[in-house]
Each structure stands twice: as structure tokens, then as C-alpha cells.
Design a protein around this motif. Sequence first.
Motif, PDB file in Angstrom:
ATOM      1  N   LEU A 194      11.214   0.010  -3.207  1.00 46.61           N
ATOM      2  CA  LEU A 194      10.523  -1.011  -3.987  1.00 46.61           C
ATOM      3  C   LEU A 194       9.055  -1.097  -3.591  1.00 46.61           C
ATOM      4  O   LEU A 194       8.190  -1.354  -4.445  1.00 46.61           O
ATOM      5  CB  LEU A 194      11.204  -2.372  -3.775  1.00 46.61           C
ATOM      6  N   LEU A 195       8.749  -0.847  -2.323  1.00 47.79           N
ATOM      7  CA  LEU A 195       7.372  -0.923  -1.816  1.00 47.79           C
ATOM      8  C   LEU A 195       7.018   0.362  -1.069  1.00 47.79           C
ATOM      9  O   LEU A 195       6.714   0.343   0.137  1.00 47.79           O
ATOM     10  CB  LEU A 195       7.226  -2.131  -0.877  1.00 47.79           C
ATOM     11  N   PRO A 196       7.039   1.503  -1.740  1.00 45.64           N
ATOM     12  CA  PRO A 196       6.809   2.770  -1.029  1.00 45.64           C
ATOM     13  C   PRO A 196       5.395   2.888  -0.469  1.00 45.64           C
ATOM     14  O   PRO A 196       5.184   3.458   0.606  1.00 45.64           O
ATOM     15  CB  PRO A 196       7.071   3.830  -2.111  1.00 45.64           C
ATOM     16  N   GLY A 197       4.390   2.364  -1.197  1.00 44.86           N
ATOM     17  CA  GLY A 197       3.019   2.467  -0.723  1.00 44.86           C
ATOM     18  C   GLY A 197       2.787   1.734   0.581  1.00 44.86           C
ATOM     19  O   GLY A 197       1.891   2.086   1.350  1.00 44.86           O
ATOM     20  N   LEU A 198       3.597   0.742   0.855  1.00 53.18           N
ATOM     21  CA  LEU A 198       3.450  -0.040   2.078  1.00 53.18           C
ATOM     22  C   LEU A 198       4.349   0.464   3.196  1.00 53.18           C
ATOM     23  O   LEU A 198       3.932   0.535   4.360  1.00 53.18           O
ATOM     24  CB  LEU A 198       3.778  -1.511   1.786  1.00 53.18           C
ATOM     25  N   LEU A 199       5.581   0.850   2.867  1.00 50.46           N
ATOM     26  CA  LEU A 199       6.582   1.128   3.898  1.00 50.46           C
ATOM     27  C   LEU A 199       6.793   2.608   4.178  1.00 50.46           C
ATOM     28  O   LEU A 199       7.466   2.947   5.155  1.00 50.46           O
ATOM     29  CB  LEU A 199       7.919   0.489   3.502  1.00 50.46           C
ATOM     30  N   ARG A 200       6.252   3.502   3.359  1.00 52.52           N
ATOM     31  CA  ARG A 200       6.407   4.928   3.641  1.00 52.52           C
ATOM     32  C   ARG A 200       5.144   5.530   4.255  1.00 52.52           C
ATOM     33  O   ARG A 200       5.049   6.748   4.382  1.00 52.52           O
ATOM     34  CB  ARG A 200       6.757   5.686   2.351  1.00 52.52           C
ATOM     35  N   ARG A 201       4.218   4.714   4.614  1.00 57.74           N
ATOM     36  CA  ARG A 201       3.049   5.229   5.306  1.00 57.74           C
ATOM     37  C   ARG A 201       3.425   5.586   6.743  1.00 57.74           C
ATOM     38  O   ARG A 201       4.229   4.911   7.367  1.00 57.74           O
ATOM     39  CB  ARG A 201       1.932   4.179   5.328  1.00 57.74           C
TER      40      ARG A 201
END
Length: 599
Positions: free
Chosen positions: A386-393
Motif C-alpha cells: 500500500l505504501l511502497p515508496g515509503l516502506l520499500r526504500r
Amino acid sequence: MTQKKDVQLEERGHWAGKAEYLLAVAGNVVGLGNVWRFPYLCYKNGGGAFLVPYLVFVVTCGVPLFLLETVMGQYTQEGAITTWHKLCPLGEGIGYAGQLILFYSCMCYIVILAWALLYLCFSFSAELPWANCDNAWNTENCVDITGNNKTFNWTEQSNSTSAAIEFWERRVLAISSGIEEVGSVRWEILLCLIAVWVACYFCVWKGVKSTGKVVYFTATFPYVMLLVLLVRGLTLPGARQGVLYYLYPEPAKLLQPQVWMEAVSQIFFSFSLGVGTLTVLGSYNPYNNNCNRDCLWLCVLNSCTSMVAGFAVFSMLGFMAHEQNVPIEVVAESGPGLAFIAYPQAVAMMPFPQLWAVCFFIMIILLGLDTQFVMMEVVMTSVTDLLPGLLRRPGGRRELLLLIYCLVCFSAGVLMVTEGGMYVFQIFDYYACNGTCLLFLAVFLSLAMGWVFGTDNLYDIAEDMTGVRPSPIFRVCWKYLTPIASLISFICSIIEYQPLTFNRWYVYPTWAYVLGWMISFSSVILIPGLALFRLVTGKGTLRERLLHLCTPADDLALTRKQKQKPEFQNLTGDTDGKHSVVTGNHQTAVEQLMVLHSL
């Protein structure tokens, strides 16, 4: 700039091999319910006759929903929330509701593992502490059934309690008089709870890379323990009597609606349906994995394990009834009563009781541990997608979120390891994670995918992935049988509702029942609530908004195989099959297929 951000995101990942997926799903669906719930339900609801409603719901609800959720995840390669964004945005609330139920489950389910770990520690004692009445916590009503009182007449002494019950209630739980009296924290259970949370954190902290490795042990070793206990149980005196009570058919029971209700509830619990677990686990599969075959064999494994566990449990209960010279219904228990009273009491009457106690509680811990960390992984994957830009960094942001999630669940769990914690545990277990909520989710899940997304589209994507078109029976189930069976079962569960009690005598105060219904309602309200919110806040006319919410995302409207056809690539300029069709956001997948076919 966008490409630079994409490069910085970590890969979502896949299972390292087929075995990891199968073991992860098997470890999740084969849990404590197979050992302590199914055997008791079978015995209570007509023995072998109970298999009739059980198998009916396996065919109409269990296997169809199992395959449906797996197909959704494997096709979209998304978590339990974002898969709805791509397939049927109107059903987004189903994804959120499932994750909230899993959140509640994570808080209370792990407390069972803490109890089991404490019992495992006590199992290494020179003498099992629940085997006699010579302890500080025992009362004058305690009866030692492992010694000279094996033939004690329980019916004549209603005030008497066994040593195992007093150990559970007075030593382990130190249970208070009611939910109003929280009391102090049980520090031994709290330390066990911390240990289990640490184990679960490191099972999940690297995603499928760590989860896929752990399941090689946690999903297989319980079967070794179950086999050992089964062989030992069947060799005990009285085992035959226990097995007969377990399977002796009573066809008259089939006329009772409650029997059918408990059968469908068991299916949804043991198959982990409706909450998105199968969707997430399937999303880590390769696109062309044969999920049709996998789902069938996993469902067979689940049901067979339940049956085998019944033989192991009731052979032991038959032995205990034989030793005490009492009817088996006196010793038969379900849920925590089986794991922490009946079974420990039975092993205390056997030669080398410490050995069998260690085997049993290791099996309980591993069965529960599998289910617990898979639930955690499902929630983490769904939030991360749901929040890949925040949590997959890079930089451990997912690990930090996992730590916060564990701490929040642990903090809530502390309340359940107090002297009044058992009452709180039962409220969450009975209302937050009950079958009524799961049935409500199943109704809308089958309606959204069978009618809004469409069974034709489901067949197309299943065939595109596996090369095999599913059996025609799935079309009937997805569109008619599953939603009808789920809806009728949901209505019956509301009509047949019985207020929660503890030990059949303690009645909760009114505010506790209100709290329970509020917890239950908090998940199911998300389904109509989010759908209504999207309709109200969307752009365009009401018809346009509704059509938009019922239309798959453009990049999933056609199967990947169809997108790779030359005529489609010429139309869109898409040479790699990754871009969307240009026939408009509000066309349905069926309309787009017709446009392509006309070319």
C-alpha cells in the motif's frame, strides 16, 4: 526523477522455490484449530455424520474461495488491500477488514503460545506440577486422579476439581473473579510472551526471505510430533472407546442447524478464508505457477490433518476415560480446555509423562507459531504494498514498521496475561475473530469477484497463468453456491447467537458484551463504509463513479498473454505487455476483450 525513485525501491521478492510456498500455506492453514477444535466438533455434532456438512462446505465454500483468493494474489502480485485496487476497487473495504481481523488475531493468538511455552517449561520438572494435589495452589477440593483416586466418582462430588484444572486456573492464570478485576501481571506468562514475540519478529523481519526458510522446520516438525502422539495414543487401553466416540455416526444430528453452522465456521477458520492470507502468500508465486493443483492438494492436506488429529486426541481422551472409569463426555474438551487441562491430565497418567508432555507442547507451539508469523507477514506485506515508496526504500523501514507493529500488539497482549486476562482474551477471541465476521467478508468477497469482476474474467486469468481452465463447478460456486451458502450461514449465526460465558457459569457484564460487538463491528463496517465513501467522494456522475469502482485497473483488464498479441501491441504501441489499453477508464474488462477480439 521517477525512474531514480524506482531504482531505489527494494524488490518485492518471490518464494525461493515451490516448497517454500506450499510449506508456508500448509503451516498457516494447519493450526491449532485442526487439533483442538475439529475433533471436538466432530464428536459433539454426530461423529462421522458431521463429515457430511463438513464436506458439503468444503466443496461449496472452502476450495472455491481458497482458489479464488490465491488466483487474486498470484495474478496481481499484490497484497490483500492493493489487489482490490486493481481488480475491483469497490471491494477495497474487504481488504482493510481482513487486515483488521488479522491485527486482532495477532494480539490474542500469540497469548496461547505463551501459555504453551510456560507448560513446556514445566514439562521438564521431575514431577509434572499438574499431576498431584500437594502444591501451594491446590485447594481441599482437589483430587489427584493419577494416584489412588483414578476411579473417583465425579458425579457424586460436584465441588471437586482435578489437579490439572487447579494448576491451569490457580497457578498459571491465577484467574480473578471477573473481567472487572484485572489484577496483577502474571510475570512468568509475560516473559514467555516476550520470548514468542522475539521469535516471531525474526521469522518475519526479512519478509519471504526469512519466512520461506523458517517454514521448512515449523511446518514439518509438528507432523512428526503428531505422528508420535498418534501411535502412542492408539496403543493405550481405552483408545478404541475414544475413537468410537469420535467417529460413531449419529445421523439425527444433521437435522440441527447448529451442526451445519459449526461445520461452515470450521471451514473458514481452518482454511484461513476471507482475511487475505491466501492472497498474500499466492502473490509471491511465479506468474505461471499451477495454483489450481496447489490449492486442491493443500485443502486435502488440511482436512486429512484434522481427521488424523482427531484420532490422536480421542485415543488419549479414551485412555483417560478408561483410567477414571467415567464416560468420555466427562473428559472431552475443546479449545484451551483440551490443550491445557484434558491432554496434560491424560499424559500425567501415562508412563514417562514428561516425554509426552514435551512432545505435545512442542507440537502446539510450532502449529501456532506458523500461523502467527504468517499472519504478521500478511499484514506487513499488505501495508508495504500500500505504501511502497515509503516502506520499500533501503534502510530498514519495513523492519522498523514490523517492530512497531509487534510492540503495539504486545502492549495489548499484556492485558491478557493479567489475572483477569483470560476474560479479555475470550472477548477478543469470541467477537473480533469469530466466524460471523469471516462469513460477512465471504459474502462480499464472492459477490465482488463472481459478479462485479466476473467469473469469465476469473477463468481467463486462471487459464492464462496455469494453462488449464478451472473446472466448471468453480463457476457455479463463485457465482451462486458460495455467496448463498455464506449469506445463509451469516444470517443463521446472527439468529443463533449465544452470549459469551466463561466456564459455563460466569456471565460477562453488559458493557463487556457491548465492547465485544463494537470490536466485531469495527471490521465489517469497513466494507460498506469504504464503498460508500468512494462513491460519495469520486468524480463524475453517480453512474460514472459506480462504473469506475467496478472496473479493473487498465493494466489488468486483459490477461498478459492477450496483451502480448501483435494486434494489441500495434493498437497501443506497447511492445512489452506492461502498458494499459487505451479504450477508456470506464470500460469493463469484458468490453475491452470484445474490442480486442473485433480487431
